[in-house]
Design an enzyme around this catalytic site. Sequence first.
Site, PDB file in Angstrom:
ATOM      1  N   SER A 204       0.791  -1.239   0.000  1.00  0.00           N
ATOM      2  CA  SER A 204       0.000   0.000   0.000  1.00  0.00           C
ATOM      3  C   SER A 204       0.820   1.284   0.000  1.00  0.00           C
ATOM      4  O   SER A 204       0.245   2.358  -0.211  1.00  0.00           O
ATOM      5  CB  SER A 204      -0.954   0.020   1.192  1.00  0.00           C
ATOM      6  OG  SER A 204      -2.047  -0.814   0.934  1.00  0.00           O
TER       7      SER A 204
ATOM      8  N   LYS B  96       0.284   3.231  -3.015  1.00  0.00           N
ATOM      9  CA  LYS B  96      -0.896   4.105  -3.204  1.00  0.00           C
ATOM     10  C   LYS B  96      -0.482   5.577  -3.229  1.00  0.00           C
ATOM     11  O   LYS B  96      -1.076   6.382  -3.938  1.00  0.00           O
ATOM     12  CB  LYS B  96      -1.920   3.852  -2.091  1.00  0.00           C
ATOM     13  CG  LYS B  96      -2.560   2.466  -2.172  1.00  0.00           C
ATOM     14  CD  LYS B  96      -3.339   2.115  -0.913  1.00  0.00           C
ATOM     15  CE  LYS B  96      -3.999   0.737  -1.048  1.00  0.00           C
ATOM     16  NZ  LYS B  96      -4.529   0.220   0.213  1.00  0.00           N
TER      17      LYS B  96
ATOM     18  N   TYR C 135      -3.119  -2.855 -10.445  1.00  0.00           N
ATOM     19  CA  TYR C 135      -3.046  -2.609  -9.004  1.00  0.00           C
ATOM     20  C   TYR C 135      -2.121  -3.627  -8.316  1.00  0.00           C
ATOM     21  O   TYR C 135      -1.262  -3.260  -7.507  1.00  0.00           O
ATOM     22  CB  TYR C 135      -4.461  -2.635  -8.409  1.00  0.00           C
ATOM     23  CG  TYR C 135      -4.496  -2.562  -6.904  1.00  0.00           C
ATOM     24  CD1 TYR C 135      -4.184  -1.373  -6.237  1.00  0.00           C
ATOM     25  CD2 TYR C 135      -4.817  -3.673  -6.137  1.00  0.00           C
ATOM     26  CE1 TYR C 135      -4.193  -1.307  -4.848  1.00  0.00           C
ATOM     27  CE2 TYR C 135      -4.836  -3.620  -4.753  1.00  0.00           C
ATOM     28  CZ  TYR C 135      -4.517  -2.440  -4.115  1.00  0.00           C
ATOM     29  OH  TYR C 135      -4.525  -2.380  -2.746  1.00  0.00           O
TER      30      TYR C 135
ATOM     31  N   TYR D 130      -4.604   4.020   7.484  1.00  0.00           N
ATOM     32  CA  TYR D 130      -5.965   3.484   7.545  1.00  0.00           C
ATOM     33  C   TYR D 130      -6.617   3.822   8.885  1.00  0.00           C
ATOM     34  O   TYR D 130      -6.605   4.984   9.301  1.00  0.00           O
ATOM     35  CB  TYR D 130      -5.998   1.951   7.316  1.00  0.00           C
ATOM     36  CG  TYR D 130      -4.873   1.409   6.486  1.00  0.00           C
ATOM     37  CD1 TYR D 130      -4.823   1.699   5.133  1.00  0.00           C
ATOM     38  CD2 TYR D 130      -3.863   0.627   7.036  1.00  0.00           C
ATOM     39  CE1 TYR D 130      -3.789   1.213   4.351  1.00  0.00           C
ATOM     40  CE2 TYR D 130      -2.832   0.141   6.266  1.00  0.00           C
ATOM     41  CZ  TYR D 130      -2.792   0.438   4.936  1.00  0.00           C
ATOM     42  OH  TYR D 130      -1.766  -0.032   4.176  1.00  0.00           O
TER      43      TYR D 130
ATOM     44  N   VAL E 190       1.385  -3.563   3.773  1.00  0.00           N
ATOM     45  CA  VAL E 190       1.455  -4.843   4.479  1.00  0.00           C
ATOM     46  C   VAL E 190       2.719  -5.644   4.160  1.00  0.00           C
ATOM     47  O   VAL E 190       2.935  -6.697   4.748  1.00  0.00           O
ATOM     48  CB  VAL E 190       0.194  -5.723   4.255  1.00  0.00           C
ATOM     49  CG1 VAL E 190      -1.033  -5.108   4.880  1.00  0.00           C
ATOM     50  CG2 VAL E 190      -0.020  -6.038   2.789  1.00  0.00           C
TER      51      VAL E 190
HETATM   52  N1  GLN Z   1      -1.949  -5.356  -2.048  1.00  0.00           N
HETATM   53  C1  GLN Z   1      -2.529  -5.233  -0.746  1.00  0.00           C
HETATM   54  C2  GLN Z   1      -4.034  -5.358  -0.803  1.00  0.00           C
HETATM   55  O1  GLN Z   1      -4.639  -4.837  -1.677  1.00  0.00           O
HETATM   56  C3  GLN Z   1      -2.133  -3.926  -0.140  1.00  0.00           C
HETATM   57  C4  GLN Z   1      -2.783  -3.689   1.212  1.00  0.00           C
HETATM   58  C5  GLN Z   1      -1.911  -2.983   2.193  1.00  0.00           C
HETATM   59  O2  GLN Z   1      -0.703  -2.874   2.059  1.00  0.00           O
HETATM   60  N2  GLN Z   1      -2.536  -2.510   3.255  1.00  0.00           N
HETATM   61  O3  GLN Z   1      -4.653  -5.990   0.006  1.00  0.00           O
END
Ligand code: GLN
Length: 305
Positions: free
Chosen positions: A61, A64, A189, A241, A259
Amino acid sequence: MHALLETLVAEARPLTARGKPASYIPALAAADPSLVGLALADGEGRIFEAGEARKRFTIQSVSKAFALAYVLEERGANAVFSRVGMEPTGDPFNSIIRLETSSIRKPFNPMINAGAIVVASLLPGRDVAERAKGLRAFVGRAVGRPDVGFDLAVRESEDATASRNRSIAWFLNELGLLATEVEETLDAYFEQCAMLLDAADLARAGSVLAFDGIAPWSGERILATRTARTVKSLMATCGLYDGSGEFGVEAGVPAKSGVGGGIMAAVKRRYGIGTFGPALDPRGNSIAGLYMLARLSDELDLFAL
Ligand code: GLN
């Protein structure tokens, strides 16, 4: 500085026993939870580092923030914010619930999966390969090395187990928010999430944000000032988050987690910081990263507010 970073890594390492690597993407579960890396990039282009700061991991993430910056530069703010909001949710990163229940009928922000999947559909390029490659080239400029790659096994592992993200993407499609076809959007993605960087890379990219779009090591402008500010503000309010508020109290700097265990932080006109530690808390944030950023913030007086 170097001694401080070494101390923080040593303090963080035992805390990693409290968490576990992500396992909902099977390929991530194999990560060594005791790894801890920390890097700090300053305004003169210097890098200070400790622990496993050169160990590459999938940024998940954290991508993002990069994708948002790139799409803002390539397509403009209106293309993004007509389809994605700017408000925190207080929900987990992969939550789907507000897509149906909220009156705005679009994802709350680009830092949760729903918003990031919309942003991925806006990546410029004719096909998935071209879109993902364009984003990697942009990330290469932001981290100061041109050869950014991705982990194919992690990308495929996520694709094979992505019922939740697939559900989100189909829901977004039903709302008319995706600029590309559902499976293509998800492919782009997953590929962006599988990009491989290390903590030193995240520190350098954080320093570009910290200096409002200018790379401190070369003086080159990578992003418009407005883009850097938009990305940092959304990192500060939504980057961790449903842990964003607590992190704001503990560390008080804009940051984005993933993550894979990475966190990228930007401290206005001072530093970019990258952390790595695959042992995660229940919200999916790196335990070592959260700890080291809070300690650094105290030691170096980094609080933005
Ligand atoms: N690729 C992961 C997902 O879409 C990224 C989520 C994350 O890093 N919080 O679930």
